[in-house]
Scaffold this active site. Structure first.
Site, PDB file in Angstrom:
ATOM      1  CD  GLU A 112       0.388  -3.334 -14.567  1.00 39.39           C
ATOM      2  OE1 GLU A 112      -0.343  -4.321 -14.279  1.00 39.39           O
ATOM      3  OE2 GLU A 112       0.098  -2.545 -15.426  1.00 39.39           O
ATOM      4  N   GLY A 113       2.675  -2.730 -17.058  1.00 42.38           N
ATOM      5  CA  GLY A 113       3.256  -1.448 -17.757  1.00 42.38           C
ATOM      6  C   GLY A 113       2.449  -0.370 -17.468  1.00 42.38           C
ATOM      7  N   GLY A 149      -2.308  -2.745  -9.203  1.00 42.60           N
ATOM      8  CA  GLY A 149      -3.938  -2.645  -8.798  1.00 42.60           C
ATOM      9  C   GLY A 149      -4.531  -2.864 -10.236  1.00 42.60           C
ATOM     10  CD  GLU A 193     -29.736  -3.675 -21.034  1.00 44.03           C
ATOM     11  OE1 GLU A 193     -28.613  -3.246 -20.645  1.00 44.03           O
ATOM     12  OE2 GLU A 193     -29.960  -4.807 -21.576  1.00 44.03           O
ATOM     13  CG  HIS A 206     -32.924  -6.200  17.933  1.00 44.96           C
ATOM     14  ND1 HIS A 206     -33.480  -6.149  16.606  1.00 44.96           N
ATOM     15  CD2 HIS A 206     -33.237  -5.367  18.629  1.00 44.96           C
ATOM     16  CE1 HIS A 206     -34.271  -5.236  16.937  1.00 44.96           C
ATOM     17  NE2 HIS A 206     -34.306  -4.864  18.102  1.00 44.96           N
TER      18      HIS A 206
HETATM   19  P1  NAI Z   1     -22.744  -6.096 -18.477  1.00 43.04           P
HETATM   20  O1  NAI Z   1     -22.370  -7.319 -19.316  1.00 43.04           O
HETATM   21  O2  NAI Z   1     -22.972  -6.140 -16.836  1.00 43.04           O
HETATM   22  O3  NAI Z   1     -24.101  -4.992 -19.060  1.00 43.04           O
HETATM   23  C1  NAI Z   1     -23.963  -4.718 -20.429  1.00 43.04           C
HETATM   24  C2  NAI Z   1     -25.458  -4.419 -20.692  1.00 43.04           C
HETATM   25  O4  NAI Z   1     -25.230  -3.551 -21.942  1.00 43.04           O
HETATM   26  C3  NAI Z   1     -26.164  -5.612 -21.028  1.00 43.04           C
HETATM   27  O5  NAI Z   1     -27.404  -5.553 -20.059  1.00 43.04           O
HETATM   28  C4  NAI Z   1     -26.425  -5.506 -22.584  1.00 43.04           C
HETATM   29  O6  NAI Z   1     -27.886  -6.190 -22.584  1.00 43.04           O
HETATM   30  C5  NAI Z   1     -26.462  -4.136 -22.861  1.00 43.04           C
HETATM   31  N1  NAI Z   1     -26.225  -3.932 -24.252  1.00 43.04           N
HETATM   32  C6  NAI Z   1     -25.210  -4.449 -24.997  1.00 43.04           C
HETATM   33  N2  NAI Z   1     -25.215  -4.045 -26.229  1.00 43.04           N
HETATM   34  C7  NAI Z   1     -26.234  -2.945 -26.124  1.00 43.04           C
HETATM   35  C8  NAI Z   1     -27.137  -2.212 -27.343  1.00 43.04           C
HETATM   36  N3  NAI Z   1     -26.374  -2.264 -28.596  1.00 43.04           N
HETATM   37  N4  NAI Z   1     -27.795  -1.467 -26.858  1.00 43.04           N
HETATM   38  C9  NAI Z   1     -28.359  -1.215 -25.745  1.00 43.04           C
HETATM   39  N5  NAI Z   1     -27.853  -2.103 -24.560  1.00 43.04           N
HETATM   40  C10 NAI Z   1     -26.734  -2.883 -24.937  1.00 43.04           C
HETATM   41  O7  NAI Z   1     -21.523  -5.114 -18.811  1.00 43.04           O
HETATM   42  P2  NAI Z   1     -20.733  -3.833 -18.070  1.00 43.04           P
HETATM   43  O8  NAI Z   1     -21.944  -3.259 -17.129  1.00 43.04           O
HETATM   44  O9  NAI Z   1     -20.223  -2.904 -19.094  1.00 43.04           O
HETATM   45  O10 NAI Z   1     -19.891  -4.527 -17.035  1.00 43.04           O
HETATM   46  C11 NAI Z   1     -18.675  -5.200 -17.450  1.00 43.04           C
HETATM   47  C12 NAI Z   1     -18.116  -6.132 -16.617  1.00 43.04           C
HETATM   48  O11 NAI Z   1     -17.452  -5.410 -15.406  1.00 43.04           O
HETATM   49  C13 NAI Z   1     -19.082  -7.047 -16.079  1.00 43.04           C
HETATM   50  O12 NAI Z   1     -18.602  -8.360 -15.994  1.00 43.04           O
HETATM   51  C14 NAI Z   1     -19.117  -6.766 -14.797  1.00 43.04           C
HETATM   52  O13 NAI Z   1     -19.626  -7.728 -13.555  1.00 43.04           O
HETATM   53  C15 NAI Z   1     -17.914  -6.184 -14.352  1.00 43.04           C
HETATM   54  N6  NAI Z   1     -18.107  -4.936 -13.278  1.00 43.04           N
HETATM   55  C16 NAI Z   1     -18.300  -5.411 -12.026  1.00 43.04           C
HETATM   56  C17 NAI Z   1     -18.683  -4.547 -10.979  1.00 43.04           C
HETATM   57  C18 NAI Z   1     -18.937  -5.003  -9.525  1.00 43.04           C
HETATM   58  O14 NAI Z   1     -18.984  -6.046  -9.370  1.00 43.04           O
HETATM   59  N7  NAI Z   1     -19.501  -4.268  -9.036  1.00 43.04           N
HETATM   60  C19 NAI Z   1     -18.462  -3.242 -11.113  1.00 43.04           C
HETATM   61  C20 NAI Z   1     -18.335  -2.862 -12.568  1.00 43.04           C
HETATM   62  C21 NAI Z   1     -17.910  -3.721 -13.416  1.00 43.04           C
END
Ligand code: NAI
Length: 462
Positions: free
Chosen positions: A33-34, A39, A199, A441
């Protein structure tokens, strides 16, 4: 040259969990790990720090909106951003040091530096070679900013910069209504920023069930977040006051400019395997840069495995952890197993959103006959007592057998409640099994049982 049974490259949730399990199974294990702390993205600049900021900002929201209703008087707290950052950093420190402790306890060696594969049995770190019978690539992912956008982590930021802004911005534009955009957009909205989410799609939370998406958008709008949906961001240009975002509405191609102090680019993540030397060794990847694996997480180079965000599937820490355990078992001669049909997904906003299994649209597309059991948190006494009656639990079950196929919920504690259904699905249970299980409950979990009852003769409190 030191010889190991296994060398794992990357100490994120996939890599460090894999290392601990390898050591527990008697394998001599090292992790390369760099980063200065263990984590990975999750603990250092992802899941954990964002949860600290979500918690702190939620406390403020409660103080501002709900305290007086409960007879708690006095001025609501103001934000000391420096202290909030210190709290977040302390949480990160406790967690990353915890992994160091677990490595020591289990006899896992941390090789500090960035690793590169010399061949299928040798990893090179800072010019030194380390040999292993098996190598696991667990190098994760990196933020995938739009090609036209230059992220400077100050004004135009990825999630990493958004967790450590200099100040709480007056105006924040979030590009992308996915998990990162909605979690961090919520944080800053609660802390007082004027937040607009732009979006591309016509809905928020891609991949979630349609009913949840609609309810979620409505609740977030009610909380003050503004949404411009169906809008493709084309460029972001920094200026003296912040930055200008240029987007085109998909319905009429009209172009618009909006300005903000900070722009969060949350348009997805891509697998990270730069500098590992995989291409030179002929390790096959997909067009998206994911490392190709077989049914045992082995790459096209025998003895080299890959897990987590760097391979196919949802980019989720817990999916990577499960693969880490499974691959450790495969390497030690056991049978590794991950049930990809039962991987929960959670958005840690308030209320939380959680999902597992098939969405209703997926079942329709598959032509699968199903029934729906739905229950609103308005009918749950505990939720009402804490002003959390918004939201619902939606269960999807096979029309004939009642077997659980999916669950989608938005409401208090959804990220924990979902696991009851994960366990039920893992055991192949039906909605009636959940309905026949006594639930204490008053708990939020009664809403899950009521949704199960709604798959049969009906919920009681609906
Ligand atoms: P995401 O793939 O969930 O959402 C990216 C959104 O950006 C999409 O709705 C897409 O349509 C939109 N988008 C893309 N290009 C665009 C443009 N030019 N103009 C407007 N909208 C555009 O990606 P996100 O939120 O960056 O998350 C990345 C990864 O990290 C995901 O795989 C997610 O599951 C994971 N992650 C999970 C978390 C959790 O489980 N709570 C928390 C944070 C991240």
């Amino acid at each position: 040259m030191t010889n190991y049974d296994v060398i794992i490259i990357g100490a994120g949730p996939g890599g460090y969990v894999c290392a601990i399990r390898c050591a527990q199974l008697g394998l001599k294990t090292a992790v390369v790990e760099g980063r200065g702390t263990l984590g990975g993205t999750c603990l250092n600049v992802g899941c954990i720090p964002s949860k600290a900021l979500l918690h702190a900002s939620h406390q403020l929201h409660e103080a501002v909106h709900n305290f007086t209703k409960m007879g708690l008087r006095g001025a609501a707290p103001t934000v000391d951003w420096g202290q909030m950052q210190a709290y977040k950093d302390d949480v990160i420190g406790q967690n990353t040091k915890g992994i160091e402790y677990l490595f020591k306890k289990n006899g896992v060696t941390w090789i500090k530096g960035w690793g590169r594969l010399r061949d299928a049995r040798t990893v090179e770190v800072n010019g030194k070679a380390y040999a292993a019978n098996s190598i696991v690539v667990a190098t994760g992912s990196e933020s995938a900013a739009l090609s036209s956008v230059r992220v400077d982590e100050k004004v135009i930021v990825s999630s990493t910069g958004a967790l450590a802004l200099k100040d709480v911005p007056r105006r924040l534009i979030v590009i992308g209504a996915g998990v990162i955009g909605l979690e961090l957009g919520s944080v800053y909205s609660r802390l007082g920023s004027d937040v607009e989410v732009i979006e591309f799609l016509d809905h928020v939370a891609p991949g979630m069930d349609k009913d949840v998406q609609a309810a979620f958008e409505k609740l977030l709008r009610k909380q003050g977040i503004r949404f411009t949906l169906g809008a493709a961001v084309q460029s972001v240009a920094a200026n003296d006051d912040g930055a200008v975002v240029k987007y085109a509405l998909r319905e009429d191609s009209s172009e618009h400019n909006v300005e903000a102090d900070v722009i969060l680019v949350a348009t997805g993540r891509r697998p990270f395997s730069d500098g590992l030397g995989l291409g030179e060794l002929g390790v096959e990847t997909t067009a998206n840069g994911q490392i190709k694996i077989d049914g045992h997480w082995q790459t096209s180079l025998p003895g080299v495995y890959a897990i987590g965000d760097v391979i196919s599937g949802p980019m989720l820490a817990h999916k990577a952890e499960d693969e880490g355990i499974a691959v450790a078992e495969v390497i030690s001669g056991r049978v590794g197993h991950v049930n990809y049909d039962v991987i929960p997904s959670v958005i840690y906003t308030h209320p939380e959103v959680a999902s597992v299994g098939k969405t209703e649209d997926q079942l329709k597309d598959e032509g699968h006959a199903y029934k729906v059991g739905r229950f609103s948190f308005m009918g749950n006494g505990r939720a009402k007592a804490i002003f959390a009656g918004d939201g619902f639990v939606k269960l999807l079950a096979d029309a004939e057998t009642g077997r659980l196929l999916g669950c989608h919920m938005i409401g208090p504690g959804a990220g924990d409640l979902i696991h009851e259904i994960c366990v039920a699905m893992e055991f192949g249970a039906g909605a009636d099994d959940v309905a026949h299980t006594c639930h204490a409950h008053p708990t939020f979990s009664e809403a899950v049982r009521e949704a199960a009852l709604a798959c049969g003769d009906g919920a009681i409190h609906a």
